[in-house]
Motif scaffolding. Sequence first.
Motif, short mmCIF file in Angstrom:
data_model
loop_
_atom_site.label_atom_id
_atom_site.label_comp_id
_atom_site.label_asym_id
_atom_site.label_seq_id
_atom_site.Cartn_x
_atom_site.Cartn_y
_atom_site.Cartn_z
N ALA A 110 3.32 2.47 -1.96
CA ALA A 110 3.60 3.09 -3.26
C ALA A 110 2.41 3.90 -3.77
O ALA A 110 2.59 4.89 -4.47
CB ALA A 110 3.98 2.03 -4.28
N ASP A 111 1.20 3.50 -3.41
CA ASP A 111 0.00 4.18 -3.88
C ASP A 111 -0.62 5.11 -2.84
O ASP A 111 -1.61 5.77 -3.13
CB ASP A 111 -1.04 3.15 -4.33
N ALA A 112 -0.07 5.15 -1.65
CA ALA A 112 -0.65 5.95 -0.57
C ALA A 112 -0.28 7.43 -0.70
O ALA A 112 0.71 7.79 -1.33
CB ALA A 112 -0.15 5.43 0.78
N GLU A 113 -1.11 8.26 -0.13
CA GLU A 113 -0.83 9.69 -0.05
C GLU A 113 -0.37 10.08 1.34
O GLU A 113 0.36 11.05 1.51
CB GLU A 113 -2.07 10.49 -0.43
N SER A 131 9.76 5.80 -2.31
CA SER A 131 8.76 6.66 -1.68
C SER A 131 9.41 7.61 -0.70
O SER A 131 10.22 7.19 0.13
CB SER A 131 7.72 5.81 -0.94
N ALA A 172 9.39 0.77 -6.06
CA ALA A 172 8.88 2.08 -5.68
C ALA A 172 9.86 2.76 -4.74
O ALA A 172 10.29 2.18 -3.75
CB ALA A 172 7.53 1.93 -5.00
N THR A 185 5.20 10.67 -1.15
CA THR A 185 5.39 11.07 -2.54
C THR A 185 6.21 10.00 -3.23
O THR A 185 7.28 9.64 -2.74
CB THR A 185 6.16 12.41 -2.62
N ARG A 186 5.71 9.49 -4.34
CA ARG A 186 6.45 8.47 -5.09
C ARG A 186 7.43 9.17 -6.03
O ARG A 186 7.07 10.09 -6.73
CB ARG A 186 5.51 7.58 -5.87
N GLY A 243 0.78 -1.24 0.00
CA GLY A 243 0.00 0.00 0.00
C GLY A 243 0.80 1.28 0.00
O GLY A 243 0.26 2.35 -0.29
N LEU A 251 9.53 8.88 -9.25
CA LEU A 251 9.43 8.07 -10.47
C LEU A 251 10.73 8.03 -11.25
O LEU A 251 11.44 9.04 -11.34
CB LEU A 251 8.31 8.61 -11.35
#
Length: 173
Positions: free
Chosen positions: A62-65, A129, A127, A87-88, A60, A90
């Motif tokens: 990688a997609d969390a805020e 993060s 990811a 914040t991911r 969770g 990239l």
Amino acid sequence: MTDRTAGSPTGADPLVDEAMKKAAVAWVKVPGCPAYALWCVASEGALVVVSGPGEQQAPGLADAERAEVSLRGDHGGRIVTWPARVTRILPGTEDWDQTAPVVAAKRLNASGSSADLVARWAAEGCALSRLSPAGEPSAGKDLPDGSLAEPPRDAPVLRATRKPFRLHRVRRR
């Protein structure tokens, strides 16, 4: 009331700043998932965590805020918990080009060079993060009195215990 962030170069609470500088492992909890102990690197007033194939698992993240981060002190006990903005970072961005090599250089037991590791992270979809302080930390009296220990989760690394080897027969009386 005094501003506790006035002496901090990053604008974060001084306790959070100091704890992040010394942190090698952070407990990170994403909403809807249990907390995980994750290897991390302090970078520019935040913690950076790498997860994904061949690296640590952080469901969770990688997609969390948002996440909740807990750091411990030298004595092993929790000293601060703070809300974090996730914040991911990239691959192919300027931020990746600056941050990924720093994280790779501090990665223990990695096979290959730092450049090879960064390339593998990008190719395999790992990811990166960034966990930045985003609110008031809880410390001291705000921390719970009781244990927050949980039963161990199932993991693929668990093995069945074998019977001990005996060279000779043990006589019973």
